[in-house]
Design a protein around this motif. Sequence first.
Motif, mmCIF file in Angstrom:
data_model
loop_
_atom_site.group_PDB
_atom_site.id
_atom_site.type_symbol
_atom_site.label_atom_id
_atom_site.label_comp_id
_atom_site.label_asym_id
_atom_site.label_seq_id
_atom_site.Cartn_x
_atom_site.Cartn_y
_atom_site.Cartn_z
ATOM 1 N N SER A 136 0.806 -1.232 0.000
ATOM 2 C CA SER A 136 0.000 0.000 0.000
ATOM 3 C C SER A 136 0.836 1.278 0.000
ATOM 4 O O SER A 136 0.511 2.226 -0.722
ATOM 5 N N PRO A 137 1.900 1.377 0.827
ATOM 6 C CA PRO A 137 2.664 2.637 0.867
ATOM 7 C C PRO A 137 3.294 3.033 -0.458
ATOM 8 O O PRO A 137 3.606 4.206 -0.658
ATOM 9 N N THR A 138 3.502 2.087 -1.368
ATOM 10 C CA THR A 138 4.107 2.450 -2.649
ATOM 11 C C THR A 138 3.148 3.264 -3.511
ATOM 12 O O THR A 138 3.560 3.845 -4.522
ATOM 13 N N PHE A 139 1.862 3.306 -3.128
ATOM 14 C CA PHE A 139 0.874 4.096 -3.860
ATOM 15 C C PHE A 139 0.385 5.290 -3.042
ATOM 16 O O PHE A 139 -0.689 5.832 -3.309
ATOM 17 N N SER A 140 1.145 5.699 -2.033
ATOM 18 C CA SER A 140 0.751 6.850 -1.223
ATOM 19 C C SER A 140 0.929 8.140 -2.023
ATOM 20 O O SER A 140 1.626 8.183 -3.048
ATOM 21 N N GLY A 141 0.297 9.216 -1.542
ATOM 22 C CA GLY A 141 0.415 10.504 -2.224
ATOM 23 C C GLY A 141 1.851 10.963 -2.342
ATOM 24 O O GLY A 141 2.269 11.528 -3.362
ATOM 25 N N ASN A 148 11.601 -0.604 -6.538
ATOM 26 C CA ASN A 148 12.505 -0.253 -5.438
ATOM 27 C C ASN A 148 11.725 0.134 -4.173
ATOM 28 O O ASN A 148 12.142 -0.173 -3.059
ATOM 29 N N MET A 149 10.583 0.801 -4.363
ATOM 30 C CA MET A 149 9.763 1.165 -3.207
ATOM 31 C C MET A 149 9.244 -0.071 -2.483
ATOM 32 O O MET A 149 9.159 -0.095 -1.252
ATOM 33 N N MET A 150 8.866 -1.114 -3.245
ATOM 34 C CA MET A 150 8.413 -2.346 -2.612
ATOM 35 C C MET A 150 9.533 -2.987 -1.807
ATOM 36 O O MET A 150 9.325 -3.491 -0.704
ATOM 37 N N LEU A 151 10.728 -2.964 -2.363
ATOM 38 C CA LEU A 151 11.871 -3.527 -1.646
ATOM 39 C C LEU A 151 12.133 -2.763 -0.356
ATOM 40 O O LEU A 151 12.367 -3.364 0.705
ATOM 41 N N LYS A 152 12.065 -1.438 -0.422
ATOM 42 C CA LYS A 152 12.311 -0.628 0.767
ATOM 43 C C LYS A 152 11.212 -0.807 1.809
ATOM 44 O O LYS A 152 11.479 -0.894 3.004
ATOM 45 N N ALA A 153 9.952 -0.832 1.345
ATOM 46 C CA ALA A 153 8.836 -0.996 2.281
ATOM 47 C C ALA A 153 8.922 -2.339 2.984
ATOM 48 O O ALA A 153 8.610 -2.462 4.161
ATOM 49 N N ASP A 166 9.563 3.247 8.141
ATOM 50 C CA ASP A 166 9.237 4.134 7.013
ATOM 51 C C ASP A 166 7.864 3.792 6.459
ATOM 52 O O ASP A 166 7.084 4.655 6.091
ATOM 53 N N HIS A 167 7.552 2.504 6.460
ATOM 54 C CA HIS A 167 6.271 2.011 5.976
ATOM 55 C C HIS A 167 5.122 2.642 6.756
ATOM 56 O O HIS A 167 4.168 3.126 6.192
ATOM 57 N N GLU A 168 5.228 2.649 8.086
ATOM 58 C CA GLU A 168 4.143 3.183 8.900
ATOM 59 C C GLU A 168 3.963 4.681 8.688
ATOM 60 O O GLU A 168 2.863 5.195 8.635
ATOM 61 N N ALA A 169 5.079 5.391 8.552
ATOM 62 C CA ALA A 169 5.006 6.845 8.426
ATOM 63 C C ALA A 169 4.316 7.261 7.141
ATOM 64 O O ALA A 169 3.714 8.322 7.059
ATOM 65 N N ASP A 170 4.378 6.384 6.136
ATOM 66 C CA ASP A 170 3.822 6.744 4.827
ATOM 67 C C ASP A 170 2.686 5.804 4.445
ATOM 68 O O ASP A 170 2.395 5.599 3.292
ATOM 69 N N SER A 171 2.043 5.208 5.452
ATOM 70 C CA SER A 171 1.048 4.170 5.199
ATOM 71 C C SER A 171 -0.163 4.714 4.461
ATOM 72 O O SER A 171 -0.556 5.855 4.615
ATOM 73 N N ASP A 172 -0.770 3.840 3.669
ATOM 74 C CA ASP A 172 -1.922 4.228 2.867
ATOM 75 C C ASP A 172 -3.162 4.328 3.742
ATOM 76 O O ASP A 172 -3.317 3.595 4.709
ATOM 77 N N GLU A 173 -4.064 5.212 3.374
ATOM 78 C CA GLU A 173 -5.214 5.490 4.220
ATOM 79 C C GLU A 173 -6.203 4.344 4.283
ATOM 80 O O GLU A 173 -7.016 4.245 5.202
ATOM 81 N N ASP A 174 -6.168 3.399 3.318
ATOM 82 C CA ASP A 174 -7.140 2.317 3.341
ATOM 83 C C ASP A 174 -6.540 1.011 3.849
ATOM 84 O O ASP A 174 -7.101 -0.053 3.661
#
Length: 512
Positions: free
Chosen positions: A133-138, A272-277, A283-291
């Motif tokens: 989910s975080p890879t599709f955050s704003g 690369n974002m998936m690998l990092k998340a 970092d994942h929690e800080a940028d977590s997706d709203e849904d």
Amino acid sequence: MDILGWNIPLWLILILLVVIIWYWHATKYFGVFKKYGIPGPRPIPGFGTFIQTMMHPKGVFGLDLDLKKRYKANVIGDPAMIFFDPEAVKQITVKDFNSFTDRRSTGVTEYPVNQMITVLKGDEWRNVRHQVSPTFSGKKLRRMTALINRCAHHLTSNLEEVAKSGDVFECKEYAGAFTMDVIASTCFNIDVNSKNDRNNIFVRMTKRLFNFSIFNPKLIIFLCFPFIVPYLSKLGFSVFDPKCIHFFVDVFDKAVKYRQEHPDESPNDFLNMMLKASESHSDHEADSDEDALPETKHNNQCLRSLSTGEIIGQSLIFFFAGYETTANAVTLTIYNLAVNPDTQEKAYQEIMDIIPEGEDPGYDDLKKLKYLEMCLLETIRMYPPGPQFDRECVADTEVKGIKVPKGMFVIVPVHALNNDPEVWPNPEQFDPERFTEEAKKSRHPFQYIPFGIGPRVCIGQRLAIIEAKVALVHVLRSFKVLRCDKTQVPIKLMKIRAEAVNGVWLKLEKRE
């Protein structure tokens, strides 16, 4: 084999056994509808209403609405339960989500298709959903806008040649090249101009992957007899072109391994974002997706990093979900604007008022393009990317007074909800004013769900909207899109997906 004096070949006994098991599996829930007084057409075992869909002039886009009108009911059986009541849809997808967490099993066991988020179930799905989910955050999408604009420049450059020649052109061909370029760029940092570079192996394999017919015997088996697919897989059966799957698996696998070994050289793309998340929960929690689901959003100890197979699986679904659907949305929006020139001019004026001349639309600019978005949302209402979606009931549940047994799967008729004439007057008429803030507030929020709804809502819907709006900005700012003699009005869609049967043929006029 001698049975009661009959000498019956073993192979015939096995075939009869398979037929008996198939018939039981295909009809085991038929009695449920009669027991609870649920009306519906008599389904053909195994095929359900597949044959009726193929015979209907408008396919699934017309059949669901006809069924609702014929039986005058908010739920029918066909052999799944189809719920037309938006409150029932809300209960299935949100309130009682824990009873409907999974999609219907497709029987797919081949790697890495079996790792895609759309086929995962239960905790496996929850973990992948939370990680991806975080890879599709704003925040991440803002970084991608420049890459999408770069692909849109390829699109307008190719259309310049069409405008100069004065020839008619097939819109989906160009929109499909654009969405392919976006996927290659945003997911794998590959810069291709697929309209002009048709011999690129990446382009050829993508086109080959999506070159299939609804009447393909493999696809019919996949849709109508999913319970035998795992057994056929052991014999080498595959719904997808094995050569294409092997190509992409090899590309993704090498890309993942290289980036894991050279983290400092990795570009800022979705892979690369998936690998990092996957590596960093903080970092994942800080940028977590709203849904994201509440039970995973605050419970990191239940999470695990994504496996290489899961990362490759999500890369593959990025192609499946993002190539055709977005290309069709862009194509059909341009079509609607071409046959409604006053609406096109209004959208063009909004673009010119908000985006400075000569500049690419930024992430914040796109948010301001309210009327353009209304045009896009209205097109997706008329021609939703997925006319239906399903959920499998994992525990006996009551929905609006109707008992849904464990194992039953339910269908949400997206197109029928989006085109119900009782809610949408003259639903076949293109009218962006349906999506003013006042109009949206007047409707039940679950009456418009083109990307699904609830925790299993399409994870890439915001990317799709941004991608489509960027393409529309560049096209409308550069050209007037016009009808031609080959433009089909009204448009005729394929039986089960929102794509024009005969293509979308238009003309271009260069704007001064």
